[in-house]
Design a protein around this motif. Structure first.
Motif, mmCIF file in Angstrom:
data_model
loop_
_atom_site.group_PDB
_atom_site.id
_atom_site.type_symbol
_atom_site.label_atom_id
_atom_site.label_comp_id
_atom_site.label_asym_id
_atom_site.label_seq_id
_atom_site.Cartn_x
_atom_site.Cartn_y
_atom_site.Cartn_z
ATOM 1 N N SER A 1 22.625 32.273 -45.982
ATOM 2 C CA SER A 1 21.461 31.633 -45.376
ATOM 3 C C SER A 1 20.223 31.837 -46.245
ATOM 4 C CB SER A 1 21.214 32.237 -43.991
ATOM 5 O OG SER A 1 20.855 33.603 -44.117
ATOM 6 N N ALA A 2 19.150 31.155 -45.855
ATOM 7 C CA ALA A 2 17.903 31.315 -46.602
ATOM 8 C C ALA A 2 17.413 32.758 -46.558
ATOM 9 C CB ALA A 2 16.834 30.376 -46.029
ATOM 10 N N ARG B 1 19.652 34.714 -49.027
ATOM 11 C CA ARG B 1 19.338 34.333 -50.403
ATOM 12 C C ARG B 1 17.995 34.902 -50.839
ATOM 13 N NH1 ARG B 1 18.516 28.977 -50.130
ATOM 14 N NH2 ARG B 1 19.325 28.513 -48.068
ATOM 15 N N THR C 1 15.560 31.304 -54.378
ATOM 16 C CA THR C 1 16.084 31.012 -53.046
ATOM 17 C C THR C 1 16.380 29.525 -52.899
ATOM 18 O OG1 THR C 1 14.818 32.848 -52.120
ATOM 19 C CG2 THR C 1 15.589 31.168 -50.583
ATOM 20 N N THR D 1 19.612 28.375 -55.053
ATOM 21 C CA THR D 1 20.914 28.620 -54.448
ATOM 22 C C THR D 1 21.172 27.640 -53.310
ATOM 23 O OG1 THR D 1 20.723 30.966 -55.001
ATOM 24 C CG2 THR D 1 22.379 30.364 -53.387
ATOM 25 N N GLY D 2 20.130 27.298 -52.560
ATOM 26 C CA GLY D 2 20.294 26.291 -51.520
ATOM 27 C C GLY D 2 20.678 24.932 -52.078
ATOM 28 N N GLN E 1 24.380 25.013 -52.939
ATOM 29 C CA GLN E 1 25.232 24.931 -51.755
ATOM 30 C C GLN E 1 25.281 23.514 -51.198
ATOM 31 O OE1 GLN E 1 24.511 29.532 -50.134
ATOM 32 N NE2 GLN E 1 23.660 27.804 -49.027
ATOM 33 N N ARG E 2 24.134 22.865 -51.098
ATOM 34 C CA ARG E 2 24.107 21.516 -50.530
ATOM 35 C C ARG E 2 24.775 20.496 -51.438
ATOM 36 N NH1 ARG E 2 19.147 23.560 -48.869
ATOM 37 N NH2 ARG E 2 18.065 22.723 -50.689
ATOM 38 N N GLU F 1 15.743 24.171 -47.390
ATOM 39 C CA GLU F 1 15.820 25.618 -47.629
ATOM 40 C C GLU F 1 16.627 25.917 -48.858
ATOM 41 O OE1 GLU F 1 17.380 27.430 -44.110
ATOM 42 O OE2 GLU F 1 15.506 27.216 -43.011
#
Length: 419
Positions: free
Chosen positions: A138-139, A142, A330, A333-334, A337-338, A419
Motif C-alpha cells: 500500500s501507499a 511504500r 512512493t 512503486t505505485g 504496480q498499476r 497513489e
C-alpha cells in the motif's frame, strides 16, 4: 505483505544500505567540485569532466537495471551488492586522495576514479531501490520503506558532512567502508521480495525490454515532474559551497549550514509520512514544492555576513526536503504496480529513475560552473557583479524550476489522485 505495512524494524533493515550510499553522494556531488578547484583545476575544465562522467554514470543506469531484472534473485542480489560495495569504497578513496599533480593528470585521475566509483554506486543503488520496489504494498508501506531508506540516507549525509569537514576525508573513508559492510549485512535479514517472474539462466534475452517503463503514460508524466523538480535541487547542491564561501563569506559555518539543512530534512520525514497518509503522496509533494519556494526565495536578499538569514533558508528548505525524499519513490512503486510490472521490471524502472536523478546533477555541474566562470565568477571572487550572478544562479533558478514543476503537477498529476 500487501495488506499491512511492514514493521519499522524490518523496513529499517532494508533501508540501512541507504546510509552509506547517501554518505558517498554528498562528497561526490557537493564537495568534489570545490575539492578539485582548490587543487588548482580550472572550473570550466572541471565542469566538462563532471558533465562527461556524470552523463556516463546516468546512461549506464538503465542498462544496469535491465541486467538486474534479467538475473534477479535475492541471493544473487546480495552477492553483487557486496562486490559493488567493495568497488565503491576503493573508488571513493582514490578519488579524494589523488596520486598525481598538475592540471592534466588531475583531470584524468578525476575522470577515471569517478568512472569506477559511479559504476559501483549505480549498481548498488539500482539493486537497493529495486529490492524496495519489489516489496510493493500500500501507499503507507511504500512510503515507510522509502522513508527509512531516505531517512537513513540523511543520517549518512550528516555523517559525511561532519566527518569530511571536521575529521577529514581519511576518517570519512574509513566510516564509509564500515557503513557499506553493515548495510550489506543488514540486507541479509531484511524482508525478501516475491519473485513472480523467473529470468532465464545465464542470459538477459528473456528480460523485459529496456524501454518498457516508457510505454506507460503515467510513468512518463511522473518522470517529467521528477526531472523538473530535480533540477531545482541539483543547481544549489552544486553551488552551495561557493555560495557559503563567497556570497555569505562564512566558510567556518559550512558544517552548521549543511547540518541544519539535513537535520531538518531528517526530522521532517515523519511529518511528511503523516501528510502522505492524510492527503495522499501527490498532494503532499505539491505542498513540499510550495514550501521550498517560500523558503528559498530569501537567498536573493543575502549578502556577506548574513549567517542567520542563510541559516533560516537552510532550515526552511530542509523542512521541504522531506517531501522530495519520501514522495517520488512512493509514487514510482505505485506506477509499477498499476502498470502490471511488479516483480519483473523494477530494475528497469529504477535504472531510468537513477538516470533522471544523475542527469539533473550532470546538467547542473556541466552548465552552471562554466556559465559562472563566463559571467566573471571564480572561487574567492569579491566583485559585486560576479557575486550577484552567483546569487541568481544559486537562488533564483531553483525557484523558477520549482514553480514550473508545481505548474506541471497541477496540469498532469493532481486530478488523477494517484497513489
Amino acid at each position: 505483505m500487501r495488506d499491512a505495512a511492514l514493521p519499522h524494524a524490518a523496513s529499517a533493515r532494508y533501508g540501512l544500505l541507504g546510509l552509506p550510499l547517501a554518505f558517498v553522494a554528498l562528497p561526490l556531488y557537493v564537495m568534489l567540485p570545490a575539492h578539485y578547484a582548490q587543487l588548482g583545476v580550472p572550473l570550466a575544465l572541471l565542469g566538462l569532466v563532471l558533465l562527461g562522467t556524470r552523463l556516463f554514470d546516468a546512461l549506464i543506469d538503465p542498462v544496469l537495471g535491465r541486467w538486474v531484472d534479467a538475473h534477479w534473485s535475492p541471493p544473487r542480489a546480495l552477492k553483487v551488492l557486496a562486490w559493488a560495495a567493495l568497488g565503491l569504497g576503493a573508488g571513493f578513496a582514490a578519488l579524494f586522495f589523488p596520486a598525481v599533480q598538475g592540471t592534466t593528470p588531475l583531470l584524468w585521475w578525476c575522470a577515471l576514479a569517478l568512472a569506477v566509483t559511479f559504476v559501483a554506486f549505480s549498481l548498488a543503488s539500482v539493486l537497493h531501490q529495486s529490492w524496495g520496489s519489489r516489496l510493493g504494498g500500500s501507499a503507507v508501506q511504500r512510503s515507510r520503506l522509502v522513508a527509512w531508506r531516505e531517512g537513513l540516507g540523511l543520517v549518512g549525509v550528516l555523517l559525511a558532512n561532519g566527518l569530511a569537514t571536521q575529521a577529514g576525508l581519511a576518517a570519512a573513508t574509513a566510516v564509509l567502508w564500515t557503513a557499506l559492510a553493515l548495510g550489506v549485512w543488514a540486507l541479509h535479514f531484511a524482508p525478501v521480495p516475491r519473485q513472480t517472474w523467473v529470468p532465464a539462466a545465464g542470459s538477459s534475452a528473456g528480460a523485459p525490454s529496456l524501454t518498457l517503463p516508457w510505454r506507460g503514460r503515467e510513468f512518463r508524466r511522473l518522470m517529467a515532474l521528477f526531472m523538473l523538480n530535480g533540477i531545482a535541487s541539483a543547481i544549489p547542491a552544486t553551488l552551495v559551497l561557493f555560495f557559503i564561501n563567497d556570497r555569505v563569506q562564512a566558510p567556518g559555518w559550512t558544517p552548521v549550514f549543511l547540518g541544519a539543512y539535513f537535520v531538518m530534512g531528517a526530522v521532517s520525514v515523519p511529518v511528511w509520512l503523516a501528510l502522505i497518509k492524510r492527503l495522499g503522496p501527490s498532494t503532499a509533494w505539491a505542498c513540499g514544492m510550495g514550501l521550498n519556494v517560500l523558503g528559498f526565495i530569501g537567498v536573493l536578499a543575502l549578502g556577506a555576513g548574513d549567517t542567520i538569514g542563510y541559516l533560516a533558508v537552510c532550515l526552511a528548505s530542509g523542512l521541504a526536503l522531506g517531501a522530495d525524499l519520501t514522495v517520488p519513490g512512493t509514487l514510482l512503486t505505485g506506477v509499477i504496480q498499476r502498470a502490471g510490472h511488479a516483480g519483473q521490471s523494477e530494475g528497469a524502472y529504477a535504472g531510468w529513475w537513477q538516470l533522471a536523478t544523475k542527469l539533473n546533477l550532470a546538467l547542473a555541474a556541466g552548465l552552471a560552473l562554466p556559465a559562472l566562470q563566463w559571467w566573471g565568477y571564480g572561487p574567492g571572487a569579491r566583485d559585486p557583479q560576479a557575486l550577484q550572478a552567483l546569487s541568481w544562479a544559486y537562488g533564483a533558478l531553483p525557484c523558477l524550476f520549482k514553480l514550473s514543476a508545481l505548474a506541471l503537477w497541477w496540469r498532469l498529476w493532481h486530478r488523477q489522485n494517484l497513489e
